[in-house]
Design an enzyme around this catalytic site. Sequence first.
Site, PDB file in Angstrom:
ATOM      1  N   MET A 148       8.432   4.768  -3.184  1.00  0.00           N
ATOM      2  CA  MET A 148       8.559   3.690  -4.178  1.00  0.00           C
ATOM      3  C   MET A 148       9.381   4.248  -5.318  1.00  0.00           C
ATOM      4  O   MET A 148       8.876   4.522  -6.416  1.00  0.00           O
ATOM      5  CB  MET A 148       7.157   3.243  -4.632  1.00  0.00           C
ATOM      6  CG  MET A 148       6.450   2.390  -3.581  1.00  0.00           C
ATOM      7  SD  MET A 148       4.663   2.348  -3.826  1.00  0.00           S
ATOM      8  CE  MET A 148       4.235   3.891  -3.029  1.00  0.00           C
TER       9      MET A 148
ATOM     10  N   ASP B 122       0.266  -2.672   3.772  1.00  0.00           N
ATOM     11  CA  ASP B 122      -0.171  -1.696   2.770  1.00  0.00           C
ATOM     12  C   ASP B 122      -0.581  -2.440   1.512  1.00  0.00           C
ATOM     13  O   ASP B 122       0.230  -3.156   0.918  1.00  0.00           O
ATOM     14  CB  ASP B 122       1.001  -0.735   2.496  1.00  0.00           C
ATOM     15  CG  ASP B 122       0.670   0.339   1.466  1.00  0.00           C
ATOM     16  OD1 ASP B 122      -0.503   0.479   1.092  1.00  0.00           O
ATOM     17  OD2 ASP B 122       1.620   1.041   1.053  1.00  0.00           O
TER      18      ASP B 122
ATOM     19  N   SER C 203      -4.273   6.380   2.800  1.00  0.00           N
ATOM     20  CA  SER C 203      -3.349   6.675   1.699  1.00  0.00           C
ATOM     21  C   SER C 203      -3.967   7.716   0.785  1.00  0.00           C
ATOM     22  O   SER C 203      -5.039   7.496   0.206  1.00  0.00           O
ATOM     23  CB  SER C 203      -3.060   5.405   0.899  1.00  0.00           C
ATOM     24  OG  SER C 203      -2.423   5.766  -0.306  1.00  0.00           O
TER      25      SER C 203
ATOM     26  N   MET D 152       5.991   7.867  -6.023  1.00  0.00           N
ATOM     27  CA  MET D 152       6.343   6.909  -7.086  1.00  0.00           C
ATOM     28  C   MET D 152       7.070   7.644  -8.206  1.00  0.00           C
ATOM     29  O   MET D 152       6.674   8.748  -8.582  1.00  0.00           O
ATOM     30  CB  MET D 152       5.083   6.255  -7.644  1.00  0.00           C
ATOM     31  CG  MET D 152       4.214   5.583  -6.599  1.00  0.00           C
ATOM     32  SD  MET D 152       2.860   4.695  -7.389  1.00  0.00           S
ATOM     33  CE  MET D 152       1.863   4.259  -5.960  1.00  0.00           C
TER      34      MET D 152
ATOM     35  N   HIS E 177      -0.699   8.656   4.845  1.00  0.00           N
ATOM     36  CA  HIS E 177       0.256   7.856   4.076  1.00  0.00           C
ATOM     37  C   HIS E 177       0.411   8.497   2.689  1.00  0.00           C
ATOM     38  O   HIS E 177      -0.561   8.660   1.958  1.00  0.00           O
ATOM     39  CB  HIS E 177      -0.287   6.437   3.960  1.00  0.00           C
ATOM     40  CG  HIS E 177       0.630   5.478   3.283  1.00  0.00           C
ATOM     41  ND1 HIS E 177       1.678   4.839   3.921  1.00  0.00           N
ATOM     42  CD2 HIS E 177       0.649   5.020   2.002  1.00  0.00           C
ATOM     43  CE1 HIS E 177       2.294   4.032   3.067  1.00  0.00           C
ATOM     44  NE2 HIS E 177       1.699   4.125   1.893  1.00  0.00           N
TER      45      HIS E 177
ATOM     46  N   ASP F 184       2.195   8.252  -0.907  1.00  0.00           N
ATOM     47  CA  ASP F 184       2.875   7.331  -1.819  1.00  0.00           C
ATOM     48  C   ASP F 184       3.657   8.103  -2.873  1.00  0.00           C
ATOM     49  O   ASP F 184       3.079   8.748  -3.744  1.00  0.00           O
ATOM     50  CB  ASP F 184       1.840   6.432  -2.504  1.00  0.00           C
ATOM     51  CG  ASP F 184       1.272   5.397  -1.546  1.00  0.00           C
ATOM     52  OD1 ASP F 184       2.076   4.639  -0.963  1.00  0.00           O
ATOM     53  OD2 ASP F 184       0.046   5.365  -1.372  1.00  0.00           O
TER      54      ASP F 184
HETATM   55  C1  DX5 Z   1       0.285   0.933  -3.505  1.00  0.00           C
HETATM   56  C2  DX5 Z   1       0.423   1.967  -2.422  1.00  0.00           C
HETATM   57  C3  DX5 Z   1      -0.652   1.935  -1.426  1.00  0.00           C
HETATM   58  C4  DX5 Z   1      -2.033   2.198  -1.983  1.00  0.00           C
HETATM   59  C5  DX5 Z   1      -2.984   1.357  -1.203  1.00  0.00           C
HETATM   60  O1  DX5 Z   1       1.479   0.769  -4.149  1.00  0.00           O
HETATM   61  O2  DX5 Z   1       1.663   1.800  -1.731  1.00  0.00           O
HETATM   62  O3  DX5 Z   1      -0.380   2.805  -0.345  1.00  0.00           O
HETATM   63  O4  DX5 Z   1      -2.435   3.533  -1.913  1.00  0.00           O
HETATM   64  O5  DX5 Z   1      -4.241   1.472  -1.755  1.00  0.00           O
HETATM   65  P1  DX5 Z   1      -5.406   0.451  -1.377  1.00  0.00           P
HETATM   66  O6  DX5 Z   1      -5.648   0.591   0.089  1.00  0.00           O
HETATM   67  O7  DX5 Z   1      -6.554   0.934  -2.202  1.00  0.00           O
HETATM   68  O8  DX5 Z   1      -4.941  -0.913  -1.763  1.00  0.00           O
HETATM   69 ZN    ZN Z   2       1.926   2.927   0.160  1.00  0.00          ZN
END
Ligand code: DX5
Ligand code: ZN
Length: 227
Positions: free
Chosen positions: A65, A172, A7, A34, A30, A32
């Site tokens: 998200m 995740d 990620s 937001m 990955h 993310d």
């Molecule tokens: C959290 C994200 C994840 C995040 C995971 O809302 O969707 O993808 O980056 O990070 P780690 O692996 O550090 O929990």
């Molecule tokens: Zn994620």
Amino acid sequence: MAQINPSILSADFARLADEAEAVRGADWLHVDVMDNHFVPNLTLGVPIVESLARATGTPLDCHLMIEQPDRWAPQYVEAGAGSVTFHVEAAAAPVRLAREIRAKGARASMALRPATPIEPYEDLLPELDMVLIMTVEPGFGGQAFLDIMLPKIRRTRQLIDKHGLDLWLQVDGGVAPATIDACAEAGADVFVAGSAVYGAADPAEAVRALRAQAEAASAEAWWSCKH
Ligand code: DX5
Ligand code: ZN
């Protein structure tokens, strides 16, 4: 085959192309997305995904998200994402949305927050290429793994098997050497890892080590033996 998706939330956003290169050999990157509405954090949007897709050969796994994924998800396919995950809690018409993502040429995936059960969505599974079971509350990297999600992972794998689907099961949040075995044993086959990869001295080596660990754990698992 276990897949490891680092990620980039845990990467240096000013050096994304280098950070993608640092995990060469990863199955997917990955990403993310937001919007500060669906989750209390703000990251990046379509233009950055577009640039990143041009800058790396690793396919992009976009985890949206955001509110109104029905409106935005297709734009992430156009931006170059190979897989687009929407949260079912935010989707107005998840079947229509999954079909649209697939029709535009990407893999369609549905994510569930920790408190969202899988059972109401059993009939949707054939419309999807992947289900994402969140193992933390979405919004931030570096949170502790919620092991109470393991039974949901197991039930999701049972539903996938029951319908004979070729559907990936992603986890995740808090996935690390200490937690990945339990996820693989429960039925996950795609593992997102942020801090466990980018916090390591050698991120590419961390990806290889996590993959080897997941492969070994799933080889003996109840759900993979009969495959
Ligand atoms: C959290 C994200 C994840 C995040 C995971 O809302 O969707 O993808 O980056 O990070 P780690 O692996 O550090 O929990
Ligand atoms: Zn994620």
